[in-house]
Motif scaffolding. Structure first.
Motif, PDB file in Angstrom:
ATOM      1  N   TYR A 192      -3.101   8.182  -4.149  1.00  0.00           N
ATOM      2  CA  TYR A 192      -2.479   9.251  -3.367  1.00  0.00           C
ATOM      3  C   TYR A 192      -1.354   8.720  -2.488  1.00  0.00           C
ATOM      4  CZ  TYR A 192      -1.877  12.590   0.435  1.00  0.00           C
ATOM      5  OH  TYR A 192      -1.338  13.431   1.371  1.00  0.00           O
ATOM      6  N   PHE A 193      -1.617   7.637  -1.741  1.00  0.00           N
ATOM      7  CA  PHE A 193      -0.589   7.081  -0.867  1.00  0.00           C
ATOM      8  C   PHE A 193       0.593   6.558  -1.683  1.00  0.00           C
ATOM      9  CE2 PHE A 193      -4.294   6.351   2.110  1.00  0.00           C
ATOM     10  CZ  PHE A 193      -3.924   7.349   2.992  1.00  0.00           C
ATOM     11  N   ARG A 194       0.289   5.957  -2.834  1.00  0.00           N
ATOM     12  CA  ARG A 194       1.376   5.422  -3.663  1.00  0.00           C
ATOM     13  C   ARG A 194       2.217   6.559  -4.246  1.00  0.00           C
ATOM     14  NH1 ARG A 194       5.446   2.946  -3.933  1.00  0.00           N
ATOM     15  NH2 ARG A 194       6.154   2.090  -5.896  1.00  0.00           N
ATOM     16  N   GLU A 195       1.579   7.623  -4.682  1.00  0.00           N
ATOM     17  CA  GLU A 195       2.311   8.782  -5.193  1.00  0.00           C
ATOM     18  C   GLU A 195       3.211   9.375  -4.107  1.00  0.00           C
ATOM     19  OE1 GLU A 195      -0.459  10.737  -8.694  1.00  0.00           O
ATOM     20  OE2 GLU A 195      -0.765  11.375  -6.630  1.00  0.00           O
ATOM     21  N   TYR A 196       2.705   9.400  -2.904  1.00  0.00           N
ATOM     22  CA  TYR A 196       3.502   9.914  -1.785  1.00  0.00           C
ATOM     23  C   TYR A 196       4.755   9.054  -1.603  1.00  0.00           C
ATOM     24  CZ  TYR A 196       4.703  11.505   2.923  1.00  0.00           C
ATOM     25  OH  TYR A 196       5.372  11.998   4.012  1.00  0.00           O
ATOM     26  N   GLU A 197       4.573   7.747  -1.671  1.00  0.00           N
ATOM     27  CA  GLU A 197       5.715   6.840  -1.510  1.00  0.00           C
ATOM     28  C   GLU A 197       6.748   7.046  -2.615  1.00  0.00           C
ATOM     29  OE1 GLU A 197       3.183   3.175   0.556  1.00  0.00           O
ATOM     30  OE2 GLU A 197       3.649   3.149  -1.589  1.00  0.00           O
ATOM     31  N   VAL A 198       6.281   7.160  -3.848  1.00  0.00           N
ATOM     32  CA  VAL A 198       7.194   7.322  -4.976  1.00  0.00           C
ATOM     33  C   VAL A 198       7.955   8.632  -4.875  1.00  0.00           C
ATOM     34  CG1 VAL A 198       7.303   7.648  -7.478  1.00  0.00           C
ATOM     35  CG2 VAL A 198       5.866   5.842  -6.524  1.00  0.00           C
ATOM     36  N   SER A 205       4.547  -0.122  -0.141  1.00  0.00           N
ATOM     37  CA  SER A 205       3.849  -0.809   0.945  1.00  0.00           C
ATOM     38  C   SER A 205       2.554  -1.450   0.473  1.00  0.00           C
ATOM     39  CB  SER A 205       3.544   0.193   2.072  1.00  0.00           C
ATOM     40  OG  SER A 205       2.716   1.238   1.613  1.00  0.00           O
ATOM     41  N   GLY A 206       2.359  -1.587  -0.828  1.00  0.00           N
ATOM     42  CA  GLY A 206       1.103  -2.096  -1.351  1.00  0.00           C
ATOM     43  C   GLY A 206       0.804  -3.526  -0.975  1.00  0.00           C
ATOM     44  N   ALA A 207       1.819  -4.316  -0.685  1.00  0.00           N
ATOM     45  CA  ALA A 207       1.591  -5.718  -0.373  1.00  0.00           C
ATOM     46  C   ALA A 207       1.285  -5.944   1.100  1.00  0.00           C
ATOM     47  CB  ALA A 207       2.818  -6.545  -0.765  1.00  0.00           C
ATOM     48  N   LYS A 208       1.348  -4.890   1.897  1.00  0.00           N
ATOM     49  CA  LYS A 208       1.127  -5.026   3.328  1.00  0.00           C
ATOM     50  C   LYS A 208      -0.357  -4.921   3.652  1.00  0.00           C
ATOM     51  CE  LYS A 208       5.639  -3.043   4.474  1.00  0.00           C
ATOM     52  NZ  LYS A 208       6.339  -1.938   5.152  1.00  0.00           N
ATOM     53  N   GLY A 209      -0.864  -5.863   4.405  1.00  0.00           N
ATOM     54  CA  GLY A 209      -2.269  -5.837   4.773  1.00  0.00           C
ATOM     55  C   GLY A 209      -3.157  -5.925   3.551  1.00  0.00           C
ATOM     56  N   THR A 210      -4.180  -5.071   3.494  1.00  0.00           N
ATOM     57  CA  THR A 210      -5.081  -5.054   2.340  1.00  0.00           C
ATOM     58  C   THR A 210      -4.894  -3.794   1.520  1.00  0.00           C
ATOM     59  OG1 THR A 210      -6.782  -3.997   3.689  1.00  0.00           O
ATOM     60  CG2 THR A 210      -6.815  -6.397   3.558  1.00  0.00           C
ATOM     61  N   ARG A 211      -3.806  -3.086   1.744  1.00  0.00           N
ATOM     62  CA  ARG A 211      -3.599  -1.825   1.052  1.00  0.00           C
ATOM     63  C   ARG A 211      -2.896  -2.054  -0.282  1.00  0.00           C
ATOM     64  NH1 ARG A 211      -1.432   2.898   4.616  1.00  0.00           N
ATOM     65  NH2 ARG A 211      -3.524   2.641   5.411  1.00  0.00           N
ATOM     66  N   HIS A 212      -3.626  -2.557  -1.234  1.00  0.00           N
ATOM     67  CA  HIS A 212      -3.090  -2.738  -2.578  1.00  0.00           C
ATOM     68  C   HIS A 212      -3.093  -1.378  -3.267  1.00  0.00           C
ATOM     69  CE1 HIS A 212      -2.389  -4.269  -6.568  1.00  0.00           C
ATOM     70  NE2 HIS A 212      -3.446  -3.621  -6.979  1.00  0.00           N
ATOM     71  N   ARG A 213      -1.938  -0.945  -3.739  1.00  0.00           N
ATOM     72  CA  ARG A 213      -1.841   0.371  -4.374  1.00  0.00           C
ATOM     73  C   ARG A 213      -1.236   0.219  -5.759  1.00  0.00           C
ATOM     74  NH1 ARG A 213       0.905   3.017   0.993  1.00  0.00           N
ATOM     75  NH2 ARG A 213      -0.913   2.854   2.302  1.00  0.00           N
TER      76      ARG A 213
END
Length: 241
Positions: A192-198, A205-213
């Motif tokens: 969901y978060f990745r779709e929002y970004e796209v 932002s997948g490489a930030k912190g532990t949020r691999h998307r």
């Protein structure tokens, strides 16, 4: 609206509809919703996480009680407290007391941005669980029948809201719980978060912190095919030009 109502039986959620596909799809989709009660209000609520139990609904109250309505849990209920609210719409996320066996029986209605042409709305009308095949039922979730995906929400006054409006609310309330407790649910929120970004042309932002998307759908499979084709060419001694 074209509304079909659940038959009032205790063994299975089915519809008073001659369409077998619609009836079977309704059984699956309706596993992720229930009713939220306050002293003066009853609304449709959808499950955002099972254990611990988080739900979402349109309500201005800070406390209430959630009743999941699938055959195995008709007699269950859970007290809830507000965790976050989208002030512009009144959409509120609640944390509820645990219900034994929830993770095995209840389903999560997870947000999706992807546009779908076969959307319906599922909610409650006159105390009965119903589906509106035209997707306009007040106080309901907009979904694709047979899935637990939520594309949008309809308030009690009939106003439609895209799940994109609640991205920050999900990020602040549900995401930390999903990341900590459930890998299966976590993957839904990754997507969901990745779709929002796209869709909004935001930096990945997948490489930030532990949020691999990850990207899903056509973009994901195109990338997968390209990588594997390059591996095959490399194996046989061909190099990319």
């Amino acid at each position: 609206m074209v509304i079909y109502t659940r038959k009032n039986i205790q063994t299975c959620d089915i519809l008073q509809s001659p369409d077998e596909k619609l009836r079977r799809g309704f059984i699956e989709s309706s596993k992720s919703i229930g009713r939220f009660f306050t002293n003066s209000q009853e609304t449709t609520a959808h499950i955002l996480h099972t254990e611990p139990l988080f739900i979402g609904t349109f309500s201005q109250y800070d406390f209430g009680e959630f009743h999941p309505e699938i055959p195995e849990m008709y007699s269950k209920h859970s007290k809830c407290i507000k965790k976050g609210r989208h002030e512009q719409s009144g959409y509120t996320i609640y944390e509820c007391e645990s219900i034994p066996g929830a993770s095995q029986i209840l389903e999560v209605a997870y947000p999706k941005i992807k546009v779908n042409t076969t959307q319906v709305s599922i909610g409650y009308s006159s105390g009965q669980k119903v589906v509106d095949t035209e997707g306009n039922l007040p106080g309901s979730i907009i979904t694709e029948i047979g899935t637990n995906q939520v594309y949008g929400l309809i308030s009690q006054n009939g106003q439609k809201h895209s799940v994109e409006e609640f991205k920050d609310l999900y990020n602040d309330t549900v995401w930390p719980i999903a990341k900590l407790y459930s890998r299966r649910i976590r993957s839904h929120y990754f997507t969901y978060f990745r779709e929002y970004e796209v869709k909004n042309y935001l930096e990945f932002s997948g490489a930030k912190g532990t949020r691999h998307r990850h990207i899903e759908g056509d973009a994901y499979w195109s990338l997968w095919r390209a990588k594997n084709w390059n591996r095959i060419k490399s194996f046989f001694g061909f190099t990319a030009q």
